[in-house]
Design an enzyme around this catalytic site. Structure first.
Site, PDB file in Angstrom:
ATOM      1  CG  HIS A 109      52.218  45.788  51.283  1.00  0.00           C
ATOM      2  ND1 HIS A 109      51.300  46.338  52.578  1.00  0.00           N
ATOM      3  CD2 HIS A 109      52.484  44.534  51.714  1.00  0.00           C
ATOM      4  CE1 HIS A 109      50.889  45.406  53.098  1.00  0.00           C
ATOM      5  NE2 HIS A 109      51.238  44.302  52.645  1.00  0.00           N
ATOM      6  CB  CYS A 157      56.492  41.859  26.994  1.00  0.00           C
ATOM      7  SG  CYS A 157      55.114  42.713  27.847  1.00  0.00           S
ATOM      8  CB  CYS A 198      55.846  44.522  32.708  1.00  0.00           C
ATOM      9  SG  CYS A 198      54.564  43.778  31.480  1.00  0.00           S
TER      10      CYS A 198
END
Ligand code: BJW
Length: 333
Positions: free
Chosen positions: A152, A223, A160
């Site tokens: 996990h 980004c 992001c």
């Protein structure tokens, strides 16, 4: 003999037969042993061992579990915050939850359970540990990395929410000034052993509910538009493909002798599925859990003759049951 007496005698015999056959049936279905010396025999003759770990492994280090009376933070159940939908709805709230978890994990120390698994890995090259924990404690106990599979992810990785950027091993505490822990008392995860306090906190209208404007949260340097988020796997998200591939490769190689199911309710998939998979490859099951058969053991609840159940704290039990292979555990303080 009077007819009535004969009737009563027959009735009693029928009852005790029924009791016996019920007990025999239960014994066949669920007869795990808690005999440590029998387990030692199985352990020392085992070559390929798998461990599936959950939040209970880190409980003795002071970290909260997910289910039961614990697993609540402020007015929220931990599992309700571990979803992309919760992050989309209120990223500030979810970040505060993870900021608190990062802070607690950094304050915590690995316990004897983590170190026992590290030692077993060093002694047994064909031992693999799958952990659902994201707290970094196994890594800090120097568990050999190639034998530790993080199902996990980790709260110390930052991803992001929009693009593929990932930063590994970021231990900033707080991760961002807005995410500093103001009051440990406000933020604490309610301890699992006290249902009344847990329920009271869950409903407490005075619990801090302030949150953060998403525009003020850290954004992706790549980004520029996506929000940064913890590098963990939330409900509905895929587990890391390369990790799943490595585990499949290990499973395929040969039969499995033993699976240790440690401090997990084994209710979250696909992690829980490894118990059945190991059984299909011939493994005996040994459950190490605070709860016994009356608790929630999920995929590990169907224990058979030859399987084991050690009820109690994994930090105490693991060094004891692994002793013939790892020796006396020495932990530097
Ligand atoms: C002690 C102790 C002490 C206390 N000593 N013991 C098949 C069937 C049904 C549903 C599904 C299915 N396949 C998939 C699903 C859906 C879903 C799921 O499993 N839902 C269930 C609720 C049924 N699974 C998923 O969504 C997974 N993704 C997926 O399948 O994706 C498919 C996909 C493919 C391709 C593209 C897209 C999607 C993802 C699951 C992610 C789970 N994430 C979380 C949060 C991680 C981040 C974080 O930490 O915040 O993982 S949820 C939470 O549960 C966390 C834990 O790792 C996980 C397991 O909990 P754990 O560790 O067992 O904790 P507890 O609290 O449950 O148990 C603690 C135990 O310790 C108890 O037993 C105590 O008694 C014991 N204990 N003290 C020993 N001292």
């Amino acid at each position: 003999m009077l007819l009535a007496q004969k009737h009563i005698l027959n009735f009693n015999i029928r009852i005790s037969h029924r009791r016996l056959s019920t007990t025999a049936h239960m014994a066949n279905r669920r007869a795990p042993s808690s005999d440590v010396s029998k387990f030692h025999e199985v352990l020392t003759s085992s070559k390929r061992i798998m461990a599936l770990c959950g939040a209970g492994l880190s409980a003795a280090s002071g970290l909260g579990t997910f289910r039961g009376a614990g697993g609540m933070w402020r007015n929220h159940r931990a599992t309700s915050l571990a979803t992309p939908e919760a992050f989309e709805k209120d990223p500030g709230l979810v970040w505060l939850f993870y900021s608190y978890r990062r802070h607690k994990a950094l304050q915590a120390k690995p316990n004897a359970g983590h170190y026992a698994l590290t030692e077993l890995s060093k002694k047994l090259p064909d031992f693999i540990t799958l952990t659902q924990n994201v707290d970094g404690l196994s890594q800090r106990a120097e568990h050999p990395r190639e034998q530790l599979k993080l199902l996990h992810g980790s709260v110390f990785d930052i991803k992001c929410f929009s693009c593929d950027r990932i930063e590994l091993n970021n231990y900033d505490d707080p991760f961002h000034p807005l995410l500093a822990i103001e009051s440990e008392e406000d933020d604490r995860l309610v301890p699992a052993e006290n249902t009344v306090r847990a329920t009271a906190a869950y409903m407490d209208p005075n619990v801090n509910t302030t949150t953060i404007n998403p525009d003020d949260l850290p954004h992706c340097p790549k980004c520029k538009t996506g929000l940064l988020r913890p590098g963990v796997v939330w409900f509905g998200e895929a587990l890391p493909e390369d990790t799943l591939g490595e585990i499949d490769e290990w499973i395929k190689q040969d039969k499995i002798d033993l699976i240790l199911v440690i401090g997990t309710t084994a209710t979250v998939w696909p992690a829980a599925g490894y118990v059945e998979e190991a059984k299909r490859k011939g493994a005996r099951v040994a459950v190490i859990n605070m709860d016994g058969l009356d608790g929630e053991l999920g995929a590990a609840s169907n224990l058979r003759n030859g399987d084991f159940l050690f009820q109690g704290d994994a930090a105490k039990i693991l060094p004891e049951i692994l002793k013939p292979v790892i020796g006396e555990l020495k932990i530097a303080s």
